[in-house]
Design a protein around this motif. Sequence first.
Motif, PDB file in Angstrom:
ATOM      1  N   ALA A  30       0.833  -1.211   0.000  1.00  9.14           N
ATOM      2  CA  ALA A  30       0.000   0.000   0.000  1.00  9.14           C
ATOM      3  C   ALA A  30       0.864   1.256   0.000  1.00  9.14           C
ATOM      4  O   ALA A  30       0.598   2.215  -0.738  1.00  9.14           O
ATOM      5  CB  ALA A  30      -0.928  -0.011   1.216  1.00  9.14           C
ATOM      6  N   GLU A  31       1.920   1.251   0.806  1.00 12.75           N
ATOM      7  CA  GLU A  31       2.789   2.431   0.848  1.00 12.75           C
ATOM      8  C   GLU A  31       3.518   2.620  -0.480  1.00 12.75           C
ATOM      9  O   GLU A  31       3.700   3.746  -0.949  1.00 12.75           O
ATOM     10  CB  GLU A  31       3.795   2.326   1.997  1.00 12.75           C
ATOM     11  CG  GLU A  31       4.617   3.591   2.149  1.00 12.75           C
ATOM     12  CD  GLU A  31       5.395   3.667   3.445  1.00 12.75           C
ATOM     13  OE1 GLU A  31       6.311   4.509   3.518  1.00 12.75           O
ATOM     14  OE2 GLU A  31       5.099   2.894   4.379  1.00 12.75           O
ATOM     15  N   CYS A  32       3.977   1.513  -1.090  1.00 14.84           N
ATOM     16  CA  CYS A  32       4.619   1.606  -2.413  1.00 14.84           C
ATOM     17  C   CYS A  32       3.677   2.279  -3.407  1.00 14.84           C
ATOM     18  O   CYS A  32       4.077   3.178  -4.159  1.00 14.84           O
ATOM     19  CB  CYS A  32       4.974   0.211  -2.931  1.00 14.84           C
ATOM     20  SG  CYS A  32       6.462  -0.482  -2.233  1.00 14.84           S
ATOM     21  N   LEU A  33       2.428   1.826  -3.413  1.00 13.61           N
ATOM     22  CA  LEU A  33       1.452   2.355  -4.370  1.00 13.61           C
ATOM     23  C   LEU A  33       1.181   3.836  -4.114  1.00 13.61           C
ATOM     24  O   LEU A  33       1.112   4.639  -5.050  1.00 13.61           O
ATOM     25  CB  LEU A  33       0.156   1.553  -4.284  1.00 13.61           C
ATOM     26  CG  LEU A  33       0.247   0.102  -4.784  1.00 13.61           C
ATOM     27  CD1 LEU A  33      -0.960  -0.706  -4.330  1.00 13.61           C
ATOM     28  CD2 LEU A  33       0.373   0.064  -6.303  1.00 13.61           C
ATOM     29  N   THR A  34       1.039   4.209  -2.845  1.00 19.44           N
ATOM     30  CA  THR A  34       0.788   5.615  -2.508  1.00 19.44           C
ATOM     31  C   THR A  34       1.953   6.490  -2.949  1.00 19.44           C
ATOM     32  O   THR A  34       1.769   7.554  -3.544  1.00 19.44           O
ATOM     33  CB  THR A  34       0.555   5.771  -0.995  1.00 19.44           C
ATOM     34  OG1 THR A  34      -0.604   5.017  -0.624  1.00 19.44           O
ATOM     35  CG2 THR A  34       0.333   7.230  -0.627  1.00 19.44           C
ATOM     36  N   ARG A  35       3.158   6.026  -2.661  1.00 20.85           N
ATOM     37  CA  ARG A  35       4.352   6.811  -3.016  1.00 20.85           C
ATOM     38  C   ARG A  35       4.525   6.926  -4.531  1.00 20.85           C
ATOM     39  O   ARG A  35       5.185   7.841  -5.012  1.00 20.85           O
ATOM     40  CB  ARG A  35       5.595   6.181  -2.391  1.00 20.85           C
ATOM     41  CG  ARG A  35       5.699   6.414  -0.886  1.00 20.85           C
ATOM     42  CD  ARG A  35       6.933   5.739  -0.325  1.00 20.85           C
ATOM     43  NE  ARG A  35       7.095   5.959   1.090  1.00 20.85           N
ATOM     44  CZ  ARG A  35       7.733   7.003   1.632  1.00 20.85           C
ATOM     45  NH1 ARG A  35       8.260   7.934   0.853  1.00 20.85           N
ATOM     46  NH2 ARG A  35       7.849   7.116   2.939  1.00 20.85           N
ATOM     47  N   ARG A  36       3.957   5.981  -5.267  1.00 17.00           N
ATOM     48  CA  ARG A  36       4.072   6.011  -6.730  1.00 17.00           C
ATOM     49  C   ARG A  36       2.850   6.664  -7.387  1.00 17.00           C
ATOM     50  O   ARG A  36       2.665   6.583  -8.596  1.00 17.00           O
ATOM     51  CB  ARG A  36       4.264   4.598  -7.274  1.00 17.00           C
ATOM     52  CG  ARG A  36       5.508   3.907  -6.754  1.00 17.00           C
ATOM     53  CD  ARG A  36       5.836   2.677  -7.568  1.00 17.00           C
ATOM     54  NE  ARG A  36       6.226   3.042  -8.915  1.00 17.00           N
ATOM     55  CZ  ARG A  36       5.875   2.370 -10.007  1.00 17.00           C
ATOM     56  NH1 ARG A  36       5.111   1.303  -9.906  1.00 17.00           N
ATOM     57  NH2 ARG A  36       6.284   2.759 -11.195  1.00 17.00           N
ATOM     58  N   GLY A  37       2.020   7.326  -6.578  1.00 17.66           N
ATOM     59  CA  GLY A  37       0.890   8.054  -7.129  1.00 17.66           C
ATOM     60  C   GLY A  37      -0.301   7.195  -7.482  1.00 17.66           C
ATOM     61  O   GLY A  37      -1.188   7.639  -8.216  1.00 17.66           O
ATOM     62  N   LEU A  73      -3.458   4.678   9.247  1.00 16.01           N
ATOM     63  CA  LEU A  73      -2.528   5.743   8.866  1.00 16.01           C
ATOM     64  C   LEU A  73      -2.166   5.662   7.384  1.00 16.01           C
ATOM     65  O   LEU A  73      -2.018   6.686   6.709  1.00 16.01           O
ATOM     66  CB  LEU A  73      -1.265   5.667   9.730  1.00 16.01           C
ATOM     67  CG  LEU A  73      -1.455   6.045  11.206  1.00 16.01           C
ATOM     68  CD1 LEU A  73      -0.188   5.770  12.000  1.00 16.01           C
ATOM     69  CD2 LEU A  73      -1.845   7.518  11.339  1.00 16.01           C
ATOM     70  N   GLN A  74      -2.031   4.436   6.874  1.00 17.68           N
ATOM     71  CA  GLN A  74      -1.763   4.279   5.443  1.00 17.68           C
ATOM     72  C   GLN A  74      -2.947   4.800   4.622  1.00 17.68           C
ATOM     73  O   GLN A  74      -2.759   5.433   3.576  1.00 17.68           O
ATOM     74  CB  GLN A  74      -1.520   2.800   5.117  1.00 17.68           C
ATOM     75  CG  GLN A  74      -0.184   2.277   5.559  1.00 17.68           C
ATOM     76  CD  GLN A  74       0.914   2.602   4.555  1.00 17.68           C
ATOM     77  OE1 GLN A  74       0.685   3.287   3.570  1.00 17.68           O
ATOM     78  NE2 GLN A  74       2.099   2.131   4.833  1.00 17.68           N
ATOM     79  N   ALA A  75      -4.159   4.519   5.083  1.00 17.65           N
ATOM     80  CA  ALA A  75      -5.348   5.003   4.377  1.00 17.65           C
ATOM     81  C   ALA A  75      -5.377   6.529   4.378  1.00 17.65           C
ATOM     82  O   ALA A  75      -5.719   7.160   3.364  1.00 17.65           O
ATOM     83  CB  ALA A  75      -6.609   4.440   5.031  1.00 17.65           C
ATOM     84  N   ALA A  76      -5.000   7.124   5.499  1.00 15.81           N
ATOM     85  CA  ALA A  76      -4.949   8.586   5.576  1.00 15.81           C
ATOM     86  C   ALA A  76      -3.937   9.141   4.578  1.00 15.81           C
ATOM     87  O   ALA A  76      -4.202  10.124   3.874  1.00 15.81           O
ATOM     88  CB  ALA A  76      -4.577   9.013   6.995  1.00 15.81           C
ATOM     89  N   ALA A  77      -2.783   8.501   4.504  1.00 16.99           N
ATOM     90  CA  ALA A  77      -1.742   8.956   3.575  1.00 16.99           C
ATOM     91  C   ALA A  77      -2.211   8.841   2.128  1.00 16.99           C
ATOM     92  O   ALA A  77      -1.966   9.733   1.306  1.00 16.99           O
ATOM     93  CB  ALA A  77      -0.467   8.147   3.791  1.00 16.99           C
ATOM     94  N   ALA A  78      -2.900   7.737   1.809  1.00 14.27           N
ATOM     95  CA  ALA A  78      -3.382   7.528   0.441  1.00 14.27           C
ATOM     96  C   ALA A  78      -4.413   8.591   0.060  1.00 14.27           C
ATOM     97  O   ALA A  78      -4.361   9.173  -1.023  1.00 14.27           O
ATOM     98  CB  ALA A  78      -3.973   6.133   0.303  1.00 14.27           C
ATOM     99  N   HIS A  79      -5.364   8.859   0.975  1.00 15.76           N
ATOM    100  CA  HIS A  79      -6.360   9.896   0.706  1.00 15.76           C
ATOM    101  C   HIS A  79      -5.698  11.265   0.601  1.00 15.76           C
ATOM    102  O   HIS A  79      -6.052  12.082  -0.259  1.00 15.76           O
ATOM    103  CB  HIS A  79      -7.424   9.913   1.804  1.00 15.76           C
ATOM    104  CG  HIS A  79      -8.476   8.859   1.648  1.00 15.76           C
ATOM    105  ND1 HIS A  79      -9.335   8.819   0.577  1.00 15.76           N
ATOM    106  CD2 HIS A  79      -8.803   7.796   2.441  1.00 15.76           C
ATOM    107  CE1 HIS A  79     -10.158   7.781   0.707  1.00 15.76           C
ATOM    108  NE2 HIS A  79      -9.854   7.140   1.822  1.00 15.76           N
ATOM    109  N   GLY A  80      -4.739  11.527   1.487  1.00 14.69           N
ATOM    110  CA  GLY A  80      -4.049  12.816   1.467  1.00 14.69           C
ATOM    111  C   GLY A  80      -3.316  13.057   0.168  1.00 14.69           C
ATOM    112  O   GLY A  80      -3.288  14.178  -0.348  1.00 14.69           O
ATOM    113  N   SER A  81      -2.734  12.005  -0.402  1.00  9.51           N
ATOM    114  CA  SER A  81      -1.952  12.172  -1.628  1.00  9.51           C
ATOM    115  C   SER A  81      -2.823  12.508  -2.831  1.00  9.51           C
ATOM    116  O   SER A  81      -2.335  13.012  -3.839  1.00  9.51           O
ATOM    117  CB  SER A  81      -1.143  10.902  -1.918  1.00  9.51           C
ATOM    118  OG  SER A  81      -1.985   9.859  -2.315  1.00  9.51           O
TER     119      SER A  81
END
Length: 701
Positions: free
Chosen positions: A347-354, A378-386
Motif C-alpha cells: 500500500a505504501e509503495c502504491l501511494t508513493r508512486r501516485g 494511517l496508510q489510508a490517511a496517507a493515500a487519501h491525502g496524496s
Amino acid sequence: MAKFSKTVALAGCVLLTACGSSPEEEEQQKIDYASYDDAALEKLAADGEYQQALDIIKGQVELEIADSKDFLIESDIYLTLLDGVAAEVSLEKAREAGAPEEEISLRLARAYLLQQKATEAKETLEKAEFEGEERYQAMLLRGDIAQEEQDLEGARSYFQHAVEENPEDFRGHLGLALLALNQGQLAEAERYASHAATLVDDDPIIRYVRGSVARYQGRIEDAKEHLQKAVELHNANLLAYFELISLFIESGDTEQAQKQLDAVYALTPNSPMAQYYSALMLAIEGKPQEAEYLLLRTGDFTRAFPPAARVYGHVAFALGKYSTAQPYLERFLNRVPSDRVTRLALAECLTRRGQSKKALKVLEPLIGEGSQDLEGLLQAAAAHGSTGQVADARKYIEQAQAVAQSGDVQDQELIGLIGQRLALTQFISGDNEGAISQLRSLYADDEADVESLSLLANIQMESGDLAGAEETANRILALEPESAVGRNFIGALRFRERNTAAAIEEYTTALNSKPDYQSALKNRALAYLATQQFDLAKADLLKLENAGVEDAQVHAMLGRVYLELGEGREAANSLKRAEAIIPESAIIATDLAEAMALSGFRSSAITQANKAKKLAVRDPNLVQYLEDLIVTWQKLEAEEKIQAQADKEKQREELAKKRAEMEKARKALIEEGRAESPDEKKEEGADEEEPKSEEDDPPQN
C-alpha cells in the motif's frame, strides 16, 4: 503455506544413498583420474562425495576418456543437488557420447521439472516407452508434472494409481504425502507419510515431509528430530536443510541456521535457495543493501519462489525502491492474502508512486468499520491525502488517534506522530490555527519534540508566518545546536526572502553536519538552479538519485538541469522517471517534450507537447507556451522536409551533371582516337575464337 516447487521432483526420484558424512579433507595430491572406473565413481556418489566425483569426471573429460556412463553419473549427482540446468547439460553430453535414450528420458524429464519446464518434461516422457521399474517411476513423475501444472486432481490420480498398482511400494504413498504438504493439508500429509514409513527402512524424504508437517503445526522439537534425521540419512537432502534453516531463523537461532547454510554451500556453492536464506538473515539483521545484492545474484529465482519474492520486495521497499518492490509484493500477496506486513508495504509503495486508489483497494481488509489496525488507518490517511481528499485523510487520522489513545498503544512516539499528521491535514484543509494549536499542544507535552517543532515551522512558513517559522527553527537549534534540520529551515526561510546566497550557506552548514540529509540536498539544488549554477545543482541531485531516492521532484529538477546544460538525452531519461511517478504533472510533461526536441526527436516532442497541453488545461499561460512550441517545431519539421527534398534534388542534379561531363569526356577521347567506341569493341570481340571446353577435346587413347 507457500509451495516450494522443487519438491515435485522428489516423489519419483530415487535418491543416491548416503552412508554418513564425508571424511575430513586430506592434503591435496595429484589424482589419477584414469584409475576411477564407473563403479568407483558410483561409490563416491553413494558416499556423498559429490564434488570429488564431479572433479574426477571433469578430469576424465579433459583426458578425453569420459564415456556416456560418466555423464549419466554426473547427471544423477546434479539431480540430487536439485540443479536441473546442470543435469540437462550432463544428459546432453551423455547423449552425444552414445547413451541410449531409455537411460536418458527419465533423468531428462526430472531435469526439466526442476527447471519448472513441465511441458518439456511431459513431452520427454511421451516420446519414450518404459517397462517394469522405469514405467512405475515414469508414473510417479507424471504425478509430479501434473502437480507443477496445478492439475492437483491429475497428480492425485497418478499417485493413487501407483499405490493401487503396488501398495507395498512406499513411493506412491510418499507422492500423495508431498502433494498434501504442498497444498497445506498437514494432517493428510502426515497420514500418508506415516504409512509410507511402515513400508521402508528410514527414508530421508519421508522424514523431510514429517519434519515439515511438525514445523508448520508448531511441534518444533518433533520437527528438529525428523529434519536432522533426514540430513543424517542423506547428507545432500537440501529440502530438509532448508526446512531446518527456516525453523532456526524463525526461532532466532541464527548460529544454527548459519551452520546448516554452510553445509548447503559445501554441497552446492551457488544454490539460489541458500542465497535466499542468507539474504533473509541479512534483511532481519537490518542490512537491506547486502540482502539485495545476494537476491539479485539468484536471477529468476526471486520470481519463481514466492518467499524469495516476498523478501526481495521488502528489501527493495526498505531501500526506497518502490517501483522495484511493487510487483514482488503483489505477487506474494496474491498467494498469501493474510500477510498483513506485505499488504502494508505494498500500500505504501502504491501511494508513493501516485497510485492511491489502488493503495486503498489493497488496504480494504485492514480499514473496515471498527478497524483497530493503527498502521492500516494511517496508510489510508496517507493515500487519501496524496489525492487531495483531505476530509477523508483527516477522518482516518482521527480514527487512528482514537485507537492510539484508547490505552492499547503505549508508544508515545507513535501517538505524537499521529498528532503531527492530524495537524498537517488541518493545515491542508485550511485550518491553520487548528494545526498550529495541535502542534503546540504536542510541544507542550514534550518540549524536546523536534519532530513537532519541525512540522510547526513548515506550517508557519507555508502559511506566510516567516517570523514565527524562524522563531520555531531557533527553538530547534536551541535544543540541538548542531541540528541539520534547524539549519535547513533557516536556509528555506532565507530562500523565501530571496536571499539565495544566505540560503545556500545555511544548507551547506546543514550538510556539513549531515552530508546525506536529503531535504537539504534538494533545497540547495533548487537554490543553485534558481541562480543558474547548473553544474552545482546537478552534483547535489545526482547524489540524491544515486542514493536511490524515488522523488519525482528530484528527477524533474535534474531533468531541468540537463535541459539547461543542453544534454537532451539525459534530460529525457530523468524526466521520464519523474513522469512515471507523477503522470498528471503538466510541467514535467512540458519539460519532457523540450528534452525530446533537444535530443532530435521533434515528432515525438510534438506528440508529448500535445499531451502536456491536455494536462495544463487550467493554466492558460502554459497552454499558450506549449502551442507556441508546437507551432515552432512543426515549422522546423516542415522546413527540414523542404530542405531535405531540396538537398536530394541538388544531389540528383549534381550526379546528372557529373555523368554528362564523363560522357562528354569519353566522346572527346573517342574522337581523338585515344579510346574505342562500344561498336568497335563489339566487332573485335566477334573475331576472337571461342575457348574450347573440355567436352570439345578429342577422346584420349
